[in-house]
Design a protein around this motif. Structure first.
Motif, short mmCIF file in Angstrom:
data_model
loop_
_atom_site.label_atom_id
_atom_site.label_comp_id
_atom_site.label_asym_id
_atom_site.label_seq_id
_atom_site.Cartn_x
_atom_site.Cartn_y
_atom_site.Cartn_z
N ASN A 154 0.84 -1.19 0.00
CA ASN A 154 0.00 0.00 0.00
C ASN A 154 0.88 1.24 0.00
O ASN A 154 1.98 1.23 0.53
N VAL A 155 0.37 2.32 -0.60
CA VAL A 155 1.08 3.60 -0.62
C VAL A 155 0.11 4.69 -0.18
O VAL A 155 -0.99 4.79 -0.72
N VAL A 156 0.52 5.49 0.78
CA VAL A 156 -0.27 6.63 1.24
C VAL A 156 0.60 7.88 1.05
O VAL A 156 1.74 7.91 1.49
N THR A 157 0.05 8.90 0.39
CA THR A 157 0.81 10.13 0.16
C THR A 157 0.07 11.32 0.75
O THR A 157 -1.16 11.30 0.86
N HIS A 158 0.82 12.31 1.11
CA HIS A 158 0.24 13.61 1.45
C HIS A 158 1.28 14.70 1.24
O HIS A 158 2.48 14.42 1.19
N VAL A 159 0.81 15.92 1.10
CA VAL A 159 1.68 17.06 0.83
C VAL A 159 1.92 17.80 2.13
O VAL A 159 0.98 18.17 2.84
N ARG A 160 3.20 17.99 2.46
CA ARG A 160 3.56 18.75 3.65
C ARG A 160 3.92 20.17 3.24
O ARG A 160 4.56 20.39 2.23
N MET A 161 3.52 21.11 4.07
CA MET A 161 3.80 22.51 3.80
C MET A 161 5.23 22.83 4.19
O MET A 161 5.73 22.36 5.21
N GLY A 162 5.91 23.60 3.36
CA GLY A 162 7.27 24.03 3.66
C GLY A 162 7.29 25.00 4.82
O GLY A 162 6.31 25.68 5.12
N GLN A 163 8.44 25.08 5.49
CA GLN A 163 8.56 25.97 6.65
C GLN A 163 8.54 27.43 6.23
O GLN A 163 9.00 27.79 5.15
N ARG A 176 11.75 33.77 8.81
CA ARG A 176 11.98 35.18 8.62
C ARG A 176 13.37 35.39 8.01
O ARG A 176 14.33 34.77 8.44
N SER A 177 13.46 36.25 7.03
CA SER A 177 14.71 36.51 6.34
C SER A 177 15.70 37.18 7.28
O SER A 177 15.32 37.95 8.16
N LYS A 178 17.00 36.92 7.08
CA LYS A 178 18.03 37.50 7.94
C LYS A 178 18.18 38.99 7.70
O LYS A 178 18.38 39.76 8.62
N PHE A 179 18.12 39.42 6.43
CA PHE A 179 18.48 40.80 6.13
C PHE A 179 17.27 41.72 6.00
O PHE A 179 17.30 42.84 6.45
N GLY A 180 16.20 41.25 5.38
CA GLY A 180 15.07 42.15 5.16
C GLY A 180 14.01 42.02 6.23
O GLY A 180 13.18 42.91 6.41
N GLY A 181 14.00 40.92 6.96
CA GLY A 181 12.97 40.72 7.97
C GLY A 181 11.65 40.24 7.39
O GLY A 181 10.69 40.06 8.11
N TYR A 182 11.59 40.02 6.08
CA TYR A 182 10.36 39.56 5.47
C TYR A 182 10.27 38.04 5.57
O TYR A 182 11.26 37.36 5.84
N LEU A 183 9.07 37.51 5.34
CA LEU A 183 8.85 36.07 5.47
C LEU A 183 9.23 35.35 4.18
O LEU A 183 8.93 35.81 3.09
N VAL A 184 9.89 34.20 4.34
CA VAL A 184 10.29 33.37 3.21
C VAL A 184 9.74 31.98 3.45
O VAL A 184 9.97 31.40 4.51
N LYS A 185 8.98 31.45 2.47
CA LYS A 185 8.40 30.13 2.62
C LYS A 185 9.13 29.15 1.72
O LYS A 185 9.34 29.40 0.55
N GLU A 186 9.54 28.02 2.31
CA GLU A 186 10.18 26.97 1.52
C GLU A 186 9.13 26.24 0.69
O GLU A 186 7.92 26.32 0.98
N ASP A 187 9.57 25.53 -0.33
CA ASP A 187 8.65 24.80 -1.20
C ASP A 187 7.95 23.67 -0.43
O ASP A 187 8.53 23.07 0.47
#
Length: 151
Positions: A66-75, A78-89
């Motif tokens: 059997n195979v079960v799949t699901h999609v996990r959200m990337g982390q 906060r960016s080091k230099f700009g302070g803006y949010l960066v989301k991984e794939d």
């Protein structure tokens, strides 16, 4: 299945086509305890359950139940230099169940022998640091110069 361009087939010319899949499967150590016959993979987003099953059965001759799949959200970080949010794939995780008679044990990548060697090397480094500190303070007027660099 491949993103590579190959020359067109012409009669009489040798066949120069090699088809490589665009899929990948990465074995992951599970963060939660799993049964002995369940293996966790990170797979490419385009792979379906049927692709995963065929991939393992045809290429690696692994019986899959059997195979079960699901999609996990990337982390989200906060960016080091700009302070803006960066989301991984985002990424897809597949839990592959083997037959009940099969078991999978994650390989021991760091055996005790190597750990003992690393401990010995760290002790040597600490001893060398202590020797450096004692030799560094010998000449107060030339701080940081080693003892062998004398006049």
């Amino acid at each position: 299945m491949s993103t590579r361009w190959y020359p067109l087939y012409r009669r009489g010319n040798p066949q120069l086509r090699v088809f490589l899949p665009n899929f990948y499967m990465k074995l992951i150590k599970p963060r939660d305890p799993q049964p002995k016959n369940v293996v966790q993979f990170e797979v490419s987003m385009q792979m379906t359950k049927f692709d995963i099953k065929n991939y393992l059965e045809k290429i690696y001759n692994v019986p899959v139940e059997n195979v079960v799949t699901h999609v996990r959200m990337g982390q989200v970080n906060r960016s080091k230099f700009g302070g803006y949010l960066v989301k991984e794939d985002d990424f897809k995780v597949a839990y592959v169940s083997l037959p009940a008679t099969e078991t999978f044990e994650f390989p021991d990548l760091f055996p005790e022998e190597k750990k003992n060697e690393e401990d010995k090397q760290m002790e040597q480094i600490e001893n060398l640091k202590k020797d450096w500190e004692t030799n560094k303070g010998r000449d107060k007027h030339r701080q940081g110069a080693p003892s062998w660099l004398g006049l």
